[in-house]
Design an enzyme around this catalytic site. Structure first.
Site, PDB file in Angstrom:
ATOM      1  N   LYS A   1      23.073   4.841  17.988  1.00  0.00           N
ATOM      2  CA  LYS A   1      23.272   5.822  19.066  1.00  0.00           C
ATOM      3  C   LYS A   1      22.621   7.156  18.726  1.00  0.00           C
ATOM      4  CE  LYS A   1      27.920   6.235  17.389  1.00  0.00           C
ATOM      5  NZ  LYS A   1      29.060   5.345  17.525  1.00  0.00           N
TER       6      LYS A   1
ATOM      7  N   LYS B   1      17.315   0.116  12.697  1.00  0.00           N
ATOM      8  CA  LYS B   1      18.525  -0.395  13.357  1.00  0.00           C
ATOM      9  C   LYS B   1      18.750   0.312  14.694  1.00  0.00           C
ATOM     10  CE  LYS B   1      22.397   2.473  11.928  1.00  0.00           C
ATOM     11  NZ  LYS B   1      23.853   2.503  11.821  1.00  0.00           N
TER      12      LYS B   1
ATOM     13  N   LYS C   1      21.281  11.687   6.519  1.00  0.00           N
ATOM     14  CA  LYS C   1      21.764  12.694   7.480  1.00  0.00           C
ATOM     15  C   LYS C   1      21.573  14.107   6.942  1.00  0.00           C
ATOM     16  CE  LYS C   1      24.847   9.660  10.004  1.00  0.00           C
ATOM     17  NZ  LYS C   1      26.203   9.172  10.249  1.00  0.00           N
TER      18      LYS C   1
HETATM   19  P1  ADP Z   1      26.447   3.995  14.869  1.00  0.00           P
HETATM   20  O1  ADP Z   1      25.839   3.430  13.612  1.00  0.00           O
HETATM   21  O2  ADP Z   1      25.696   3.615  16.110  1.00  0.00           O
HETATM   22  O3  ADP Z   1      26.717   5.477  14.751  1.00  0.00           O
HETATM   23  P2  ADP Z   1      29.152   3.434  14.024  1.00  0.00           P
HETATM   24  O4  ADP Z   1      28.762   4.108  12.753  1.00  0.00           O
HETATM   25  O5  ADP Z   1      30.325   3.968  14.773  1.00  0.00           O
HETATM   26  O6  ADP Z   1      27.904   3.354  14.998  1.00  0.00           O
HETATM   27  O7  ADP Z   1      29.357   1.913  13.690  1.00  0.00           O
HETATM   28  C1  ADP Z   1      30.358   1.096  14.273  1.00  0.00           C
HETATM   29  C2  ADP Z   1      30.165  -0.334  13.821  1.00  0.00           C
HETATM   30  O8  ADP Z   1      28.977  -0.889  14.387  1.00  0.00           O
HETATM   31  C3  ADP Z   1      30.004  -0.517  12.298  1.00  0.00           C
HETATM   32  O9  ADP Z   1      30.686  -1.702  11.920  1.00  0.00           O
HETATM   33  C4  ADP Z   1      28.531  -0.680  12.108  1.00  0.00           C
HETATM   34  O10 ADP Z   1      28.223  -1.426  10.945  1.00  0.00           O
HETATM   35  C5  ADP Z   1      28.156  -1.453  13.369  1.00  0.00           C
HETATM   36  N1  ADP Z   1      26.755  -1.231  13.750  1.00  0.00           N
HETATM   37  C6  ADP Z   1      26.198  -0.054  14.100  1.00  0.00           C
HETATM   38  N2  ADP Z   1      24.899  -0.207  14.419  1.00  0.00           N
HETATM   39  C7  ADP Z   1      24.621  -1.533  14.251  1.00  0.00           C
HETATM   40  C8  ADP Z   1      23.446  -2.339  14.434  1.00  0.00           C
HETATM   41  N3  ADP Z   1      22.292  -1.809  14.859  1.00  0.00           N
HETATM   42  N4  ADP Z   1      23.527  -3.668  14.175  1.00  0.00           N
HETATM   43  C9  ADP Z   1      24.692  -4.230  13.752  1.00  0.00           C
HETATM   44  N5  ADP Z   1      25.834  -3.528  13.570  1.00  0.00           N
HETATM   45  C10 ADP Z   1      25.816  -2.203  13.815  1.00  0.00           C
HETATM   46 NA    NA Z   2      26.980   3.105  11.473  1.00  0.00          NA
END
Ligand code: ADP
Ligand code: NA
Length: 331
Positions: A201, A198, A114
């Protein structure tokens, strides 16, 4: 013996969670309501690292909570609350910050990615200390298990290191050292257009992402145009066939059918058949999910009551843990 404490959370950084959040984390959250003692949090303090508009953040916090409920988080079996309603999270973060090495925090790969993207001046210190706040979230509740996706493994390692450091300095029973709970089959859901990255969002292109609150017709179209490969065979092989393997993982997780069963039933069929059927499976999941989401969101008094009750019960657990750490730190 008391059931094991579970803690996990998601950031309210968009209007909708995505399929990676759902399969990587939320489905495990729901499953762990049987036989465990779960606490699920909307981590709005974490979301401040992207400097959202206040009204947008507040709305997304409610939408995220309503999506937890729509996914099956049941407030009679899980404690559900908003992170900023419990000030102990910020308080414990300071103590943990003073026990974290600058080099140690600098090695977190999510921060490196980031900050590389935004540059030194565009990167706030909150982004740097984000994993320490996450450690505080977990340690405040004497958490045994943390259900997360694979991307959180390194942050969980830091949490464990900090817990062990607290215990070494202030006494072995100061905090519980948590374990990650990562279900391999769905630990990483990939971008539909770039199936080695992965689903995320922030990083995914719109066509690579399936958001839980997207129009089902749009979702079906995205699945039908997912990137696969130039072969014809429907076979699970993440190295050689990441696109097809990702579709099979999603299919298996949503339908409850094993990968082997799916491979067998698509023998001799084409990618188009697989995508069309998967689109149907995803839409059949999304439609009732979205209906439940709107019911929860459209009853603000009930949602507020659930979150207020959760915050009260969360503070009852967090306050004595923080008091113990304060006392042993000499505060
Ligand atoms: P993002 O990574 O989309 O910003 P968050 O950081 O809020 O979302 O993650 C929320 C939860 O979702 C965490 O437990 C994270 O490990 C899981 N997570 C996020 N993206 C993925 C993915 N592509 N596959 C599996 N788990 C995910
Ligand atoms: Na995440």
């Amino acid at each position: 013996v008391a059931p094991q404490r579970i803690f996990s959370g998601m950031q309210p950084t968009s209007d909708s969670l995505h399929l990676g959040n759902y399969l990587g984390a939320l489905t495990q959250w729901v499953a762990l309501q049987d036989g465990y003692d779960p606490i699920y949090c909307v981590v709005d303090l974490h979301a401040l690292t992207v400097n959202p508009e206040p009204a947008v953040l507040r709305e997304r916090t409610r939408r995220t909570a309503a999506q937890y409920l729509a996914a099956g988080v049941d407030p009679s079996r899980s404690l559900l609350f908003v992170q900023s309603h419990v000030p102990e999270h910020a308080q414990l973060t300071w103590i943990l910050s003073c026990l974290t090495g600058y080099g140690e925090a600098s090695r977190m790969t999510q921060f490196k990615d980031k900050s590389a993207k935004h540059g030194n001046e565009g990167t706030n210190v909150g982004l740097f200390t984000y994993p320490i706040l996450m450690a505080a979230d977990i340690l405040l509740y004497d958490t045994a298990l943390v259900p997360v996706g694979e991307d959180q493994r390194q942050h969980l390692e830091l949490t464990r290191d900090l817990a062990q450091r607290l215990n070494a300095r202030f006494g072995a029973d100061t905090v519980v050292v948590p374990e990650p709970y990562i279900v391999k089959a769905t630990a990483k859901i990939y971008d539909l257009q770039e199936p080695t990255a992965k689903m995320s969002k922030t990083a995914s292109s719109p066509n690579g992402l399936v958001e839980l609150l997207d129009d089902p017709k749009v979702v079906a179209k995205r699945i039908r145009s997912a990137v696969t490969d130039t072969e014809r065979e429907i076979r699970f092989d993440t190295a050689a066939k990441p696109g097809v393997s990702n579709l099979l993982s999603i299919y298996s997780a949503l339908s409850g059918r094993t990968i082997t069963d799916l491979e067998g039933s698509y023998e001799g069929k084409g990618y188009g058949d697989l995508k069309k059927d998967l689109a149907d499976v995803v839409v059949a999941f999304l439609e009732p999910f979205q209906a439940r989401f709107h019911e929860f969101l459209d009853d603000p008094a009930q949602l507020d009551a659930v979150l207020a009750d959760g915050a009260e019960r969360a503070r009852e657990i967090a306050a004595p843990v923080l008091a113990r750490v304060y006392d042993r730190s000499g505060l």
